[in-house]
Scaffold this motif. Structure first.
Motif, PDB file in Angstrom:
ATOM      1  N   ILE A   1       0.859  -1.186   0.000  1.00 18.01           N
ATOM      2  CA  ILE A   1       0.000   0.000   0.000  1.00 18.01           C
ATOM      3  C   ILE A   1       0.893   1.233   0.000  1.00 18.01           C
ATOM      4  N   PRO A   2       0.815   2.079  -1.027  1.00 24.20           N
ATOM      5  CA  PRO A   2       1.650   3.284  -1.044  1.00 24.20           C
ATOM      6  C   PRO A   2       1.205   4.264   0.034  1.00 24.20           C
ATOM      7  N   ALA A   3       2.153   5.049   0.518  1.00 22.83           N
ATOM      8  CA  ALA A   3       1.849   6.016   1.574  1.00 22.83           C
ATOM      9  C   ALA A   3       2.592   7.315   1.308  1.00 22.83           C
ATOM     10  N   LEU A   4       2.040   8.393   1.819  1.00 25.09           N
ATOM     11  CA  LEU A   4       2.678   9.703   1.791  1.00 25.09           C
ATOM     12  C   LEU A   4       3.062  10.086   3.212  1.00 25.09           C
ATOM     13  N   ARG A   5       4.136  10.842   3.336  1.00 24.20           N
ATOM     14  CA  ARG A   5       4.522  11.362   4.648  1.00 24.20           C
ATOM     15  C   ARG A   5       3.560  12.474   5.032  1.00 24.20           C
ATOM     16  N   GLY A   6       2.989  12.359   6.231  1.00 24.41           N
ATOM     17  CA  GLY A   6       2.033  13.347   6.699  1.00 24.41           C
ATOM     18  C   GLY A   6       2.573  14.157   7.854  1.00 24.41           C
ATOM     19  N   PRO A   7       1.706  14.902   8.545  1.00 23.14           N
ATOM     20  CA  PRO A   7       2.136  15.761   9.647  1.00 23.14           C
ATOM     21  C   PRO A   7       2.868  14.989  10.738  1.00 23.14           C
ATOM     22  N   GLU A   8       3.966  15.557  11.197  1.00 21.86           N
ATOM     23  CA  GLU A   8       4.778  14.999  12.281  1.00 21.86           C
ATOM     24  C   GLU A   8       5.202  13.563  12.004  1.00 21.86           C
ATOM     25  N   GLY A   9       5.450  13.251  10.722  1.00 23.47           N
ATOM     26  CA  GLY A   9       5.996  11.957  10.353  1.00 23.47           C
ATOM     27  C   GLY A   9       4.992  10.839  10.200  1.00 23.47           C
ATOM     28  N   ILE A  10       3.708  11.117  10.431  1.00 13.38           N
ATOM     29  CA  ILE A  10       2.690  10.086  10.289  1.00 13.38           C
ATOM     30  C   ILE A  10       2.628   9.626   8.833  1.00 13.38           C
ATOM     31  N   LEU A  11       2.290   8.360   8.607  1.00 12.93           N
ATOM     32  CA  LEU A  11       2.129   7.853   7.250  1.00 12.93           C
ATOM     33  C   LEU A  11       0.655   7.904   6.854  1.00 12.93           C
ATOM     34  N   ILE A  12       0.402   8.379   5.643  1.00 13.95           N
ATOM     35  CA  ILE A  12      -0.954   8.418   5.104  1.00 13.95           C
ATOM     36  C   ILE A  12      -1.016   7.405   3.969  1.00 13.95           C
ATOM     37  N   TYR A  13      -1.554   6.226   4.272  1.00 18.06           N
ATOM     38  CA  TYR A  13      -1.695   5.184   3.263  1.00 18.06           C
ATOM     39  C   TYR A  13      -2.895   5.494   2.371  1.00 18.06           C
ATOM     40  N   LEU A  14      -2.771   5.147   1.106  1.00 17.38           N
ATOM     41  CA  LEU A  14      -3.814   5.421   0.127  1.00 17.38           C
ATOM     42  C   LEU A  14      -4.255   4.106  -0.508  1.00 17.38           C
ATOM     43  N   LEU A  15      -5.555   3.858  -0.500  1.00 17.16           N
ATOM     44  CA  LEU A  15      -6.051   2.632  -1.122  1.00 17.16           C
ATOM     45  C   LEU A  15      -7.448   2.849  -1.676  1.00 17.16           C
ATOM     46  N   GLU A  16      -7.721   2.168  -2.761  1.00 20.81           N
ATOM     47  CA  GLU A  16      -9.071   2.173  -3.302  1.00 20.81           C
ATOM     48  C   GLU A  16      -9.917   1.227  -2.463  1.00 20.81           C
ATOM     49  N   PRO A  17     -11.106   1.666  -2.029  1.00 21.18           N
ATOM     50  CA  PRO A  17     -11.904   0.825  -1.120  1.00 21.18           C
ATOM     51  C   PRO A  17     -12.250  -0.512  -1.759  1.00 21.18           C
ATOM     52  N   PRO A  18     -11.910  -1.604  -1.102  1.00 16.31           N
ATOM     53  CA  PRO A  18     -12.220  -2.923  -1.668  1.00 16.31           C
ATOM     54  C   PRO A  18     -13.715  -3.218  -1.595  1.00 16.31           C
ATOM     55  N   ALA A  19     -14.167  -4.109  -2.456  1.00 19.52           N
ATOM     56  CA  ALA A  19     -15.579  -4.504  -2.434  1.00 19.52           C
ATOM     57  C   ALA A  19     -15.920  -5.238  -1.147  1.00 19.52           C
ATOM     58  N   ASP A  20     -14.944  -5.960  -0.599  1.00 20.28           N
ATOM     59  CA  ASP A  20     -15.164  -6.749   0.613  1.00 20.28           C
ATOM     60  C   ASP A  20     -13.953  -6.561   1.524  1.00 20.28           C
ATOM     61  N   TYR A  21     -14.142  -5.802   2.604  1.00 16.54           N
ATOM     62  CA  TYR A  21     -13.016  -5.546   3.497  1.00 16.54           C
ATOM     63  C   TYR A  21     -12.534  -6.823   4.188  1.00 16.54           C
ATOM     64  N   ARG A  22     -13.453  -7.723   4.467  1.00 18.00           N
ATOM     65  CA  ARG A  22     -13.022  -8.956   5.129  1.00 18.00           C
ATOM     66  C   ARG A  22     -12.055  -9.728   4.235  1.00 18.00           C
ATOM     67  N   GLN A  23     -12.365  -9.785   2.964  1.00 19.46           N
ATOM     68  CA  GLN A  23     -11.461 -10.454   2.030  1.00 19.46           C
ATOM     69  C   GLN A  23     -10.141  -9.697   1.928  1.00 19.46           C
ATOM     70  N   PHE A  24     -10.213  -8.362   1.954  1.00 22.23           N
ATOM     71  CA  PHE A  24      -9.006  -7.540   1.894  1.00 22.23           C
ATOM     72  C   PHE A  24      -8.091  -7.844   3.081  1.00 22.23           C
ATOM     73  N   TRP A  25      -8.663  -7.867   4.290  1.00 24.83           N
ATOM     74  CA  TRP A  25      -7.843  -8.090   5.478  1.00 24.83           C
ATOM     75  C   TRP A  25      -7.331  -9.525   5.559  1.00 24.83           C
ATOM     76  N   SER A  26      -8.017 -10.448   4.921  1.00 24.93           N
ATOM     77  CA  SER A  26      -7.607 -11.853   5.011  1.00 24.93           C
ATOM     78  C   SER A  26      -6.276 -12.119   4.312  1.00 24.93           C
ATOM     79  N   VAL A  27      -5.833 -11.201   3.459  1.00 28.67           N
ATOM     80  CA  VAL A  27      -4.525 -11.365   2.817  1.00 28.67           C
ATOM     81  C   VAL A  27      -3.413 -11.238   3.850  1.00 28.67           C
ATOM     82  N   ASP A  28      -3.522 -10.245   4.726  1.00 29.51           N
ATOM     83  CA  ASP A  28      -2.478  -9.976   5.716  1.00 29.51           C
ATOM     84  C   ASP A  28      -2.710 -10.695   7.045  1.00 29.51           C
TER      85      ASP A  28
END
Length: 607
Positions: free
Chosen positions: A380-407
């Motif tokens: 998942i690509p990310a941009l550097r945000g305020p105070e070093g926080i990472l801002i990950y960018l992702l297109e919303p999956p059709a099924d979040y449960r399936q998305f999380w099951s990868v990791d």
């Protein structure tokens, strides 16, 4: 159009300013006279330095109190101008920048001023120079760009033209129809600045609160549309007087300035669609992970997944809220934890068109982060945000449960507990000098729009707060800062180095949700009884409702659109806190209640 910036916009000495301007990618620079006077070398040395850096000197400015003077002041003004002509030629620039007169000695009169500009233009022409005339909003006689144009038109000299400054136009709410009719070749320079909407005189507003395009509320796109109709093709130059910029590192400020001009020159910025927060990731130590887990359980979250390859990473869920606890040794989260303590180190944002957002990030020179990816992990690509926080960018999956099951290895059948549904907003704390920069970041790359800046009383000073939101308010971020050393925001910045100070979760029934939290042992922020006495007087609420608010420490606000109910947990490990909100058509943040909340938190800290 070519890009330029005035050296007065940056901190530092002239050499460091010029190096920062060149590094940011500008084509040219306006040399402010004070910077030249304090430079260790001569004008020809500045010219050589700019040539080495690839910068064109657009002008030396300003030249003040010239036109409309009686004798002998008039003759002295022309003598001053001749000496400045010498300096311009030594610098290698041809534009002589004249501001409208503010001197009480100025006599005014359009014909008189036009005659002075004609004579000045003739002297300039003989030396290969041009004269640009700008109307200052506080000029004694000429304080409107339309009058300045009329003077230039009457002067009718080939070496006399107009200089426009968006601040002087919009601080007086001047119309733009006249601008559309000005020939582009008679506009010698366009200076641009944005500004927040403030109720104050033009001079202090200009001298302290200008900022870059995209950081304020001026309708600069309307100005650009009118400017294009003139056929103008010269420099677009930033002239920004800002107390915060004067203390910020010049390279960062210059880069923000360059980004703002890229943004301003987009005919129509593409619609970047975001749809909310996909996940929030906490950086936590191995020792504090169980403690944070217990805190989340009290809020109704349940652990729903264990990372397939990282023992220290777990997934927690409730409603549409996804939280990641990261205690993995050697990870970015652990480095973040060592500096900030238990804290939010990353957020995932849903975007409709990921490639488009990444292209914008590249265009605006945002810092991209691609961390190491192990087996069974999304990249998942990310941009550097305020105070070093990472801002990950992702297109919303059709099924979040399936998305999380990868990791993650997901657990089955865990019920939801407290009624929390979504991330309503995140509140970030940052140094005062960085707020305009991050407003510009969120606006240019993610298409968020900024609210007006609010001053919120704290027992130890003031906190400044500004929100950025998408069109449907499914993504809301609040940027907080304070210059008062003892305020809640300042303490968080100095002790925890800033970042996300609180997370707001939404519920459809705040009363039931808070009952669930209390039953689970969550400690809510106690609100003083005086608040509810005042609430009764202000809104005339039903006594039964008022009693429920009082018992559950719920704060309340109304707007023409609806009602807002919100309550707070006590601070976790003196680091961050959670807000529970219920919106009934209400779109703001309950700012009227912020002083009550901050005072209550300050009392707990003291005790």
């Amino acid at each position: 159009m070519r890009t330029s910036i005035a050296t007065v916009s940056l901190s530092g000495d002239l050499r460091s300013k010029l190096e920062a301007i060149a590094a940011a990618g500008f084509d040219g620079v306006e040399i402010f006279e004070t910077d030249l006077l304090t430079f260790e070398g001569q004008a020809r040395d500045v010219r050589r330095l700019c040539e080495d850096l690839g910068l064109e000197i657009v002008t030396l400015q300003p030249f003040r109190d010239f036109e409309g003077l009686p004798e002998p002041l008039r003759s002295r003004a022309f003598s001053r101008a001749e000496r400045k002509f010498d300096l311009l030629q030594e610098l290698g620039t041809d534009l002589f920048f004249v501001c409208s007169n503010v001197s009480p000695h100025s006599l005014g009169g359009l014909e008189r001023i036009a005659e002075d500009l004609y004579e000045l233009g003739e002297r300039a022409r003989q030396r290969g120079l041009r004269v640009g005339y700008e109307a200052l909003a506080w000029g004694r006689h000429i304080h409107d760009y339309r009058d300045a144009w009329e003077v230039v038109r009457r002067a009718n000299h080939p070496a006399v033209g107009l200089i426009l400054d968006t601040f002087h136009i919009f601080c007086k709410n001047l119309e733009l129809s006249t601008l559309r009719r000005i020939p582009g070749e008679k506009i010698y320079l366009v200076q641009v600045a944005d500004a927040p909407a403030l109720e104050m005189g033009a001079l202090p507003w200009s001298r302290h609160f200008r900022n870059f395009p995209g950081q304020g509320q001026f309708p600069l796109r309307q100005f650009m549309a009118a400017l294009r109709e003139t056929g103008y093709g010269g420099y677009l130059s930033l002239e920004v007087f800002n107390d915060q910029f004067r203390t910020a590192p010049p390279k960062e400020t210059a880069l923000d300035g360059y980004r703002s001009l890229v943004y301003l020159q987009e005919d129509e910025p593409p619609k970047i669609r975001t749809s909310g927060v996909a996940f929030v990731e906490f950086a936590v130590s191995e020792q504090m992970a169980p403690v944070l887990g217990d805190f989340l359980k009290g809020l109704g979250f349940r652990k729903t997944g264990q990372h397939r390859s990282k023992e220290g990473v777990s997934l927690w869920q409730q409603g549409q809220i996804h939280l990641i606890l990261n205690a993995e040794a050697g990870s970015f989260a652990q480095a973040y934890n060592q500096l900030h303590g238990t804290s939010v180190c990353a957020v995932g944002l849903e975007v409709a068109d990921l490639p488009a957002v990444l292209r914008r990030a590249q265009t605006y020179k945002a810092s991209l982060f691609l961390g190491p990816t192990g087996p069974n992990e999304h990249q998942i690509p990310a941009l550097r945000g305020p105070e070093g926080i990472l801002i990950y960018l992702l297109e919303p999956p059709a099924d979040y449960r399936q998305f999380w099951s990868v990791d993650f290895v997901l657990e089955e059948g865990l019920p939801l507990q407290a009624g929390l549904e979504r991330v309503d907003h995140l509140a970030q704390v940052m140094p005062t000098t960085q707020v305009p920069s991050w407003v510009l970041f969120y606006r240019t790359i993610l298409g968020l729009e900024a609210s007006n800046l609010l001053d919120i009383p704290d027992p130890a000073g003031l906190i400044q707060s500004q929100a950025v939101e998408n069109a449907d308010r499914s993504l809301r971020l609040v940027l907080n800062t304070s210059q008062g050393g003892g305020t809640l925001a300042s303490r968080f910045l100095s002790e925890s180095h800033g970042g996300v100070q609180h997370i707001a979760f939404s519920t459809r029934d705040i009363f039931t949700t808070l009952e669930n939290l209390l039953a689970a042992g969550v400690r809510l922020l106690p609100i003083p009884p005086n608040y509810y006495d005042d609430l009764e007087a202000r809104y005339g609420l039903d006594p039964e409702l008022l009693q429920r608010l009082r018992r559950l420490n719920i704060l309340y606000d109304q707007s023409p659109e609806g009602e807002f109910f919100h309550a707070y947990t006590q601070t976790f490990d003196d680091l961050f806190f959670i807000e529970i909100v219920e919106r009934r058509g209400y779109n703001d943040y309950g700012a009227v209640n912020a002083p009550v909340r901050i005072a209550a938190q300050s009392r707990l800290i003291r005790s």
